[in-house]
Design a protein around this motif. Structure first.
Motif, short mmCIF file in Angstrom:
data_model
loop_
_atom_site.label_atom_id
_atom_site.label_comp_id
_atom_site.label_asym_id
_atom_site.label_seq_id
_atom_site.Cartn_x
_atom_site.Cartn_y
_atom_site.Cartn_z
N LEU A 75 0.84 -1.19 0.00
CA LEU A 75 0.00 0.00 0.00
C LEU A 75 0.88 1.25 0.00
N PRO A 76 1.29 1.74 -1.17
CA PRO A 76 2.23 2.86 -1.25
C PRO A 76 1.56 4.23 -1.15
N SER A 77 0.71 4.39 -0.17
CA SER A 77 -0.08 5.63 -0.04
C SER A 77 0.76 6.74 0.60
N LEU A 78 0.75 7.92 -0.02
CA LEU A 78 1.40 9.10 0.58
C LEU A 78 0.44 9.74 1.57
N SER A 79 0.28 9.10 2.70
CA SER A 79 -0.66 9.59 3.72
C SER A 79 0.04 10.59 4.63
N ASN A 97 2.05 9.50 -8.62
CA ASN A 97 3.01 8.63 -9.31
C ASN A 97 4.11 8.14 -8.38
N TYR A 98 4.25 8.79 -7.22
CA TYR A 98 5.25 8.33 -6.25
C TYR A 98 4.87 6.97 -5.68
N GLU A 99 3.65 6.53 -5.93
CA GLU A 99 3.26 5.18 -5.52
C GLU A 99 4.06 4.11 -6.27
N GLU A 100 4.69 4.49 -7.39
CA GLU A 100 5.53 3.55 -8.13
C GLU A 100 6.83 3.23 -7.40
N ARG A 101 7.25 4.12 -6.48
CA ARG A 101 8.57 3.95 -5.87
C ARG A 101 8.70 2.64 -5.10
N GLN A 102 7.57 2.14 -4.60
CA GLN A 102 7.62 0.90 -3.82
C GLN A 102 7.58 -0.36 -4.68
N LEU A 103 7.62 -0.19 -6.01
CA LEU A 103 7.60 -1.37 -6.88
C LEU A 103 8.79 -2.29 -6.62
N TYR A 150 -0.61 -5.44 -5.12
CA TYR A 150 -0.07 -4.07 -5.19
C TYR A 150 -1.19 -3.14 -5.65
N VAL A 151 -1.48 -2.13 -4.84
CA VAL A 151 -2.60 -1.23 -5.11
C VAL A 151 -2.08 0.17 -5.37
N THR A 152 -2.65 0.83 -6.38
CA THR A 152 -2.27 2.20 -6.72
C THR A 152 -3.51 3.03 -7.00
N SER A 153 -3.31 4.33 -7.13
CA SER A 153 -4.42 5.22 -7.44
C SER A 153 -4.91 5.02 -8.88
N LYS A 154 -3.96 4.91 -9.80
CA LYS A 154 -4.27 4.63 -11.20
C LYS A 154 -3.55 3.35 -11.62
N LEU A 155 -4.10 2.66 -12.60
CA LEU A 155 -3.54 1.39 -13.03
C LEU A 155 -2.11 1.57 -13.53
N LEU A 156 -1.21 0.71 -13.07
CA LEU A 156 0.17 0.76 -13.52
C LEU A 156 0.31 0.12 -14.90
N PRO A 198 11.96 -16.64 -12.76
CA PRO A 198 11.45 -16.27 -14.08
C PRO A 198 10.36 -15.20 -13.95
N THR A 199 10.37 -14.26 -14.87
CA THR A 199 9.39 -13.17 -14.83
C THR A 199 7.96 -13.71 -14.86
N THR A 200 7.72 -14.74 -15.68
CA THR A 200 6.36 -15.28 -15.78
C THR A 200 5.92 -15.89 -14.45
N HIS A 201 6.84 -16.52 -13.72
CA HIS A 201 6.50 -17.13 -12.43
C HIS A 201 6.16 -16.04 -11.42
N ALA A 202 6.95 -14.97 -11.39
CA ALA A 202 6.69 -13.87 -10.46
C ALA A 202 5.39 -13.16 -10.83
N ARG A 203 5.14 -13.01 -12.14
CA ARG A 203 3.94 -12.26 -12.59
C ARG A 203 2.66 -12.98 -12.17
N ARG A 204 2.68 -14.33 -12.15
CA ARG A 204 1.49 -15.08 -11.76
C ARG A 204 1.15 -14.84 -10.29
N ARG A 205 2.13 -14.48 -9.50
CA ARG A 205 1.91 -14.28 -8.06
C ARG A 205 1.75 -12.81 -7.70
N LEU A 206 1.61 -11.95 -8.71
CA LEU A 206 1.41 -10.52 -8.50
C LEU A 206 0.02 -10.13 -8.98
N HIS A 207 -0.73 -9.44 -8.12
CA HIS A 207 -2.08 -8.99 -8.44
C HIS A 207 -2.15 -7.48 -8.30
#
Length: 500
Positions: A32-36, A50-56, A71-77, A93-102
């Motif tokens: 939750l990369p919220s600038l609270s 866009n600073y929500e990208e920094r926690q990628l 991973y939640v952001t204000s606008k779709l990454l 592998p990127t494909t293996h990591a991507r399957r576990r990322l929502h």
């Protein structure tokens, strides 16, 4: 049964705080990369959401095959922005990591904290909660406020972060109290006050105790990235020639004109308080180092990094970037003080990231370092360290403070969130990737050098991006940074001419 925040926190496990634990960890992470933070501070940041990208770079956790990340952001990454990070992760592998990322988004770019947006969208929260396994999930975020605490209770998921009830320890006044308690050297300063008359009195008392003081700094109690700091020149006021009453009147008038970045700073003095601190001058060299650490569930403290901060802006107090690691003469001292502060914070119940900023002055062959503030949140030095750990399989040497590759080669970097130029405006992330690839400046794990990027969402609209440039020495890292920046600006200028 609905659990309280304290009951949820008791579910946190020590291994959840350790990156790439390698011991069969199995959990779900809601990032939750919220600038609270104060809206006045957010208003000073160009392209804030866009600073929500920094926690990628927290996607490093996907190196463990039992980890899933939401991973939640204000606008779709954009996919390119996400895949650019995943492709850097070694050993998976990127494909293996991507399957576990929502990925989820609130579809709301308004200048408000992401957490606030999520709390307004119960249907979205329901979809997120359905993905998080009870007893195996936790939340990680940029900073913990009452908003994040409420979200934790709504989702019934523990939060790996410091309870906002302890946030005072991360304020300017709380930092000074913490330094005094830990025996960490820090500049002379005042107690917290809530109006300009009392601030003038505090400034007068500071000068009277230190009549050689030519300058001081006024600090809002909750300012971030130096945006709540402003210098006050004392020497031109000729305070020694004034009576006590005249001295206070003169200081009161001078305070009205200080260059504090938030335009409504006088109201913030009333709301959150402010203090005055001696401006550290003198010496043959001056720098602004910092140390970063984390507190794991259970109270174990880990020092993660040291940096030299790059400061600028109108007051010279605004964070622009950093160099890793901090300079060798005082690096171990920084780490020792950082651990001491971390252990004190842990005894109060603090969790996860913290940082301590310092001023270092050289007098002959001796360095004097003074602590100036504690941050109980992720900051500008967090994501470059995440990037380093994400794209290598090295480790921080606890004795030297150097980050060593698997072959023992030290790694250095230069990072900035503030590469800004009109010629970059209009470039898309795919254009940036093309430019860097053509110049051969993207990070190359075989050579242990190159650049990685963040804040790509700011590029087209604002002509702004962030960058971390790595090399096997401080000089090489700086060279890579300079060459990458120059290549981007030259290519941006050339494309502008073609379009013109």
């Amino acid at each position: 049964m609905t659990l309280s925040f304290a009951q949820l926190q008791a579910q946190l496990k020590p291994e959840w705080g350790r990156e790439h634990d390698g011991n069969g960890v199995d959990f779900d992470l809601l990032m939750l990369p919220s600038l609270s933070v104060d809206p006045a501070q957010i208003a000073l940041i160009t392209g804030a959401h866009n600073y929500e990208e920094r926690q990628l770079f927290s996607l490093i956790r996907l190196r463990d095959p039992g980890v899933r990340i939401v991973y939640v952001t204000s606008k779709l990454l954009p996919d390119l922005v996400v895949d650019a990070v995943l492709e850097l992760l070694p050993g998976v592998p990127t494909t293996h990591a991507r399957r576990r990322l929502h990925l989820f988004d609130a579809d709301d770019a308004s200048p408000r904290p992401l957490t606030e947006k999520l709390l307004e969208r119960p249907a979205l929260l329901t979809r997120i909660k359905e993905l998080l396994r009870p007893g195996r999930s936790f939340i990680a975020c940029y900073v913990v406020t009452e908003l994040e605490k409420r979200l934790s209770e709504v989702l019934q998921v523990p939060l790996l972060g410091t309870d906002p009830a302890l946030s005072w320890w991360g304020s300017k006044a709380g930092s000074r109290a913490l330094f005094a308690r830990c025996g960490v050297p820090h500049p002379p300063g005042s107690a917290l006050v809530h109006n300009l008359d009392d601030l003038a009195e505090a400034t007068a008392e500071l000068w009277e105790a230190h009549p050689d003081l030519a300058r001081c700094v006024v600090k809002l109690n909750e300012g971030i990235s130096g945006e709540g700091n402003a210098p006050l020149e004392l020497a031109p006021l000729q305070l020694a020639a004034l009576s006590a009453a005249e001295r206070r009147r003169t200081l009161r008038q001078a305070l009205e004109a200080i260059p504090m970045p938030p335009p409504q700073w006088r109201d913030l003095v009333v709301q959150q308080g402010a203090l005055v601190e001696a401006w550290l001058a003198g010496g043959e060299a001056l720098s602004s180092p910092s140390v970063q650490g984390t507190i794991h569930p259970g109270g174990a403290v880990e020092v993660l990094s040291t940096h030299e901060q790059i400061l600028g802006g109108a007051s010279g107090q605004t964070y622009l970037g950093c160099r890793f690691p901090a300079d060798e003469p005082y690096r171990r001292e920084l780490m020792r003080h950082g651990r001491s502060v971390g252990e004190a914070l842990a005894s109060e119940g603090a969790l996860e990231r913290y940082a301590v900023d310092f001023i270092a002055r050289r007098f002959g062959d001796r360095w004097d370092i003074q602590a100036i503030e504690v941050n109980l949140r992720q900051g500008g030095t967090t994501h470059p360290t995440m990037a380093l750990r994400a794209i290598t399989t090295g480790h921080l040497d606890a004795d030297s403070g150097l980050f060593l590759s698997p072959t023992g080669q030290p790694l250095h970097y230069v990072a900035s969130d503030n590469i800004v130029d009109p010629h970059l405006r209009g470039l898309l992330p795919v254009d940036l990737v093309d430019i860097v690839a053509e110049a051969g400046l993207h990070y190359d794990p075989a050579r242990l050098r190159g650049s990685v990027f963040h804040l790509l969402g700011c590029l087209s609209e604002f002509g702004k991006l962030g960058m971390t440039s790595l090399g096997s020495s401080a000089a090489m890292a700086q060279t890579v940074f300079d060459e990458t920046r120059e290549a981007l600006l030259e290519a941006g200028a050339a494309r502008s001419l073609v379009q013109g």
